[in-house]
Structure formats: structure tokens, C-alpha cells
Design an enzyme around this catalytic site. Structure first.
Site, PDB file in Angstrom:
ATOM      1  N   LEU A 225       0.873  -1.173   0.000  1.00 51.31           N
ATOM      2  CA  LEU A 225       0.000   0.000   0.000  1.00 51.31           C
ATOM      3  C   LEU A 225       0.905   1.217   0.000  1.00 51.31           C
ATOM      4  O   LEU A 225       1.932   1.232   0.682  1.00 51.31           O
ATOM      5  CB  LEU A 225      -0.901   0.021   1.239  1.00 51.31           C
ATOM      6  CG  LEU A 225      -1.944  -1.095   1.371  1.00 51.31           C
ATOM      7  CD1 LEU A 225      -2.708  -0.940   2.687  1.00 51.31           C
ATOM      8  CD2 LEU A 225      -2.913  -1.096   0.198  1.00 51.31           C
ATOM      9  N   ASP A 226       0.526   2.239  -0.769  1.00 50.50           N
ATOM     10  CA  ASP A 226       1.306   3.474  -0.763  1.00 50.50           C
ATOM     11  C   ASP A 226       1.428   4.017   0.653  1.00 50.50           C
ATOM     12  O   ASP A 226       0.554   3.783   1.502  1.00 50.50           O
ATOM     13  CB  ASP A 226       0.636   4.540  -1.646  1.00 50.50           C
ATOM     14  CG  ASP A 226       0.667   4.175  -3.122  1.00 50.50           C
ATOM     15  OD1 ASP A 226       1.439   3.278  -3.497  1.00 50.50           O
ATOM     16  OD2 ASP A 226      -0.102   4.799  -3.891  1.00 50.50           O
ATOM     17  N   LYS A 227       2.471   4.766   0.895  1.00 55.03           N
ATOM     18  CA  LYS A 227       2.694   5.360   2.213  1.00 55.03           C
ATOM     19  C   LYS A 227       1.479   6.143   2.684  1.00 55.03           C
ATOM     20  O   LYS A 227       1.106   6.114   3.862  1.00 55.03           O
ATOM     21  CB  LYS A 227       3.921   6.273   2.174  1.00 55.03           C
ATOM     22  CG  LYS A 227       4.252   6.944   3.501  1.00 55.03           C
ATOM     23  CD  LYS A 227       5.505   7.797   3.373  1.00 55.03           C
ATOM     24  CE  LYS A 227       5.858   8.463   4.705  1.00 55.03           C
ATOM     25  NZ  LYS A 227       7.091   9.285   4.593  1.00 55.03           N
TER      26      LYS A 227
ATOM     27  N   ASN B 165       0.508   3.490  -7.495  1.00 50.79           N
ATOM     28  CA  ASN B 165      -0.325   4.703  -7.581  1.00 50.79           C
ATOM     29  C   ASN B 165      -1.507   4.555  -8.543  1.00 50.79           C
ATOM     30  O   ASN B 165      -2.101   5.550  -8.967  1.00 50.79           O
ATOM     31  CB  ASN B 165       0.504   5.912  -8.017  1.00 50.79           C
ATOM     32  CG  ASN B 165       1.567   6.318  -7.019  1.00 50.79           C
ATOM     33  OD1 ASN B 165       2.376   7.205  -7.283  1.00 50.79           O
ATOM     34  ND2 ASN B 165       1.626   5.680  -5.860  1.00 50.79           N
TER      35      ASN B 165
END
Length: 289
Positions: free
Chosen positions: A125-127, A221
Site C-alpha cells: 500500500l502506498d505510504k 499509484n
């Protein structure tokens, strides 16, 4: 270990029969740790009524519980996998030594197993994104999960600016990352990866819309770029076109993950509640990195 129930009983009494030499406190920890499943469903209630024919699955590693020591919430764990509720603002993993979820889980596993296990990254998962994040406890489990990753079902809450033209739809494009580490849609060419995102309107909210997002692919993203392409950037996602009037946490939350278990021959579904304040937008900056 799978056991078929022969006579009516409460779950607690049943476990006492299976572990006659174990103290009651250990049996309670087995239940509280989520290591007992009945007919493929996790059960923690000690007074749960068992009926003849019910199948009780007891994990053999139930004495080692990660959730008791990990500083973030553990949504599910057994001898093969650990699923955590990732907070926004912390990376899934890192190579520069910065704080990340993988190292946090690994530190606990290494202590519990005397160095025999660590957390293996299955997906990311993105930050900026919160929610359900899955790790494997072994290299073999990681490989099995990755090989069958197309069988997973992933859902996200996304609070976006504006309103989509349709109540539901699909966004498809080729995604590529530029030198500034920003991803954007392009035509089919070398380095670009085909990506598919589905959206469905859950709720309209004045100038914003709450969406349920599902993905067929898991590109970097991806959801953020596709919703920006739709003309509905995610609230707080200034990198991909959201309003810069106020600093806000990115309103993207992985709320559900269904995955084929690497050894048990069944699907596991894990869900995370919408974060507190997710739908609240005040006219001021939010304390979020």
C-alpha cells in the site's frame, strides 16, 4: 489441525477436551488470538455452541501471537500469514532504514520465533494509504500467495473531489513512472503496464463523492492516477491533482481483502473499518505528513 465435532458442546469445553494438560488461561489466549476457526469462520467467543458435524480448525502455532506485542492492529494471523491494519503515513517497506510496517512485524516475529520467521512482503500500500495489508511468515507462503494473486479481491474506500459522470464504471490505461517518480497514463509502449480500476458510487456528499474501488491490477499509484484521469482526484492527493487549499491526509483506505490461503485450501476475507474522520473535511490544515 481439523477436528469434526461428535457431540454438542461449547467451544471452550471442546478445547479443554482437546488440550487436557493445558491451563485454561492458555486456551483463552488461543481463542482471543483468533487461532480457532469453525466451518472456515474465525470464532473467538468461548461460549459458542458447537453442533455435531461442525469442523473446528485449531492452528498449531496458536501459542505465538503477534497481535499481543505489535503496536498496530492485527486483523488476522495464523501460522502462515499476518494481516495488519496499516496506518496512513508509514511505508509498507523501505530500503533506507526509515520506519516501515514490514520491519515492525519482522521485529516481533523474530523475537517470537527466535529468528526462524520474519515478515515477507506480498503486496504493498502506498505510504499515504491506510488499511488491510498482508504479509507472509515464510518465503514459501509468500511465493504461493504471489502465484495466486490474480485470485484476490481488493476493495478500497476513496473520497474524491467532484462527481463521476456515471454511478459506476471502469478505467483502463497503460501506466508508466517518469523520472520524478510520478505515475501517469500513456499509450502502449515499453515500460508501460496495462491497468484496470473499477469504481462504484457509495454516497454523494456536496462537492465530494465516496467511492468503492476494486482493481484487477496492482500498479504503483494506480487508483490515484485513474481517479485523477476521471476528473475526480482523491481528497488530499495533491500529487495527482487534488486541491492544494488545505493539507489533508489522502482519503484512500483499503477496507477489504480476500485471498486464497497458501496452505489451508480456503479463501480468507479480512476487513478494516473506515478510519475515524475519513469523511470529515474542515476548512483548515490537517496534522498529517
Amino acid at each position: 489441525m481439523n477436528i469434526t465435532v461428535k457431540k454438542p458442546s461449547t467451544l471452550f469445553d471442546f478445547l479443554i477436551e482437546q488440550y487436557p494438560d493445558s491451563p485454561r488461561t492458555r486456551i483463552k489466549k488461543i481463542l482471543q488470538g483468533g487461532f480457532v476457526r469453525i466451518n472456515n469462520k474465525s470464532v473467538t467467543l468461548h461460549s459458542f455452541d458447537l453442533r455435531p458435524g461442525d469442523v473446528v480448525e485449531i492452528n498449531p502455532r496458536s501459542g505465538m501471537t503477534v497481535r499481543a506485542t505489535l503496536p498496530i492492529q492485527v486483523l488476522y494471523e495464523d501460522g502462515d500469514v499476518i494481516v495488519v491494519d496499516k496506518p496512513a503515513g508509514i511505508s509498507t517497506s523501505s530500503t533506507d532504514g526509515s520506519r516501515n510496517i514490514q520491519s515492525m512485524v519482522s521485529e516481533v516475529l523474530i523475537k517470537l520465533t527466535k529468528g526462524k520467521e520474519r515478515a515477507h512482503v506480498v503486496h504493498r500500500l502506498d505510504k499515504e494509504v491506510s488499511g488491510v495489508l498482508l504479509f507472509a511468515r515464510s518465503h514459501d507462503a509468500m511465493e504461493t500467495l504471489k502465484e495466486r494473486w490474480k485470485e484476490t479481491e481488493k476493495h478500497y474506500f476513496a473520497l474524491v473531489e467532484g462527481k463521476p459522470g456515471k454511478e459506476e464504471g471502469t478505467i483502463e490505461s497503460w501506466l508508466i513512472e517518469d523520472k520524478s517518480q510520478k505515475v501517469h497514463s500513456t499509450f502502449e509502449r515499453e515500460g508501460a503496464k496495462f491497468s484496470v480500476t473499477h469504481y462504484r458510487v457509495i454516497k454523494h456528499m456536496d462537492r465530494h463523492t465516496l467511492l468503492d474501488i476494486a482493481t484487477d491490477t496492482g500498479r504503483k499509484n494506480q487508483i490515484r492516477v485513474h481517479l485523477s484521469d476521471l476528473g475526480c482526484p482523491i481528497v488530499g492527493d495533491r500529487k495527482y491533482g487534488a486541491s492544494v487549499e488545505y493539507k489533508r491526509r489522502v482519503r484512500l483506505h483499503a477496507w477489504s481483502l480476500m485471498f486464497p490461503h497458501p496452505t489451508a485450501g480456503r479463501n480468507v476475507t479480512v476487513e478494516s473499518s473506515m478510519p475515524k474522520g475519513f469523511l470529515v473535511l474542515k476548512d483548515k490544515d490537517e496534522h498529517y505528513k
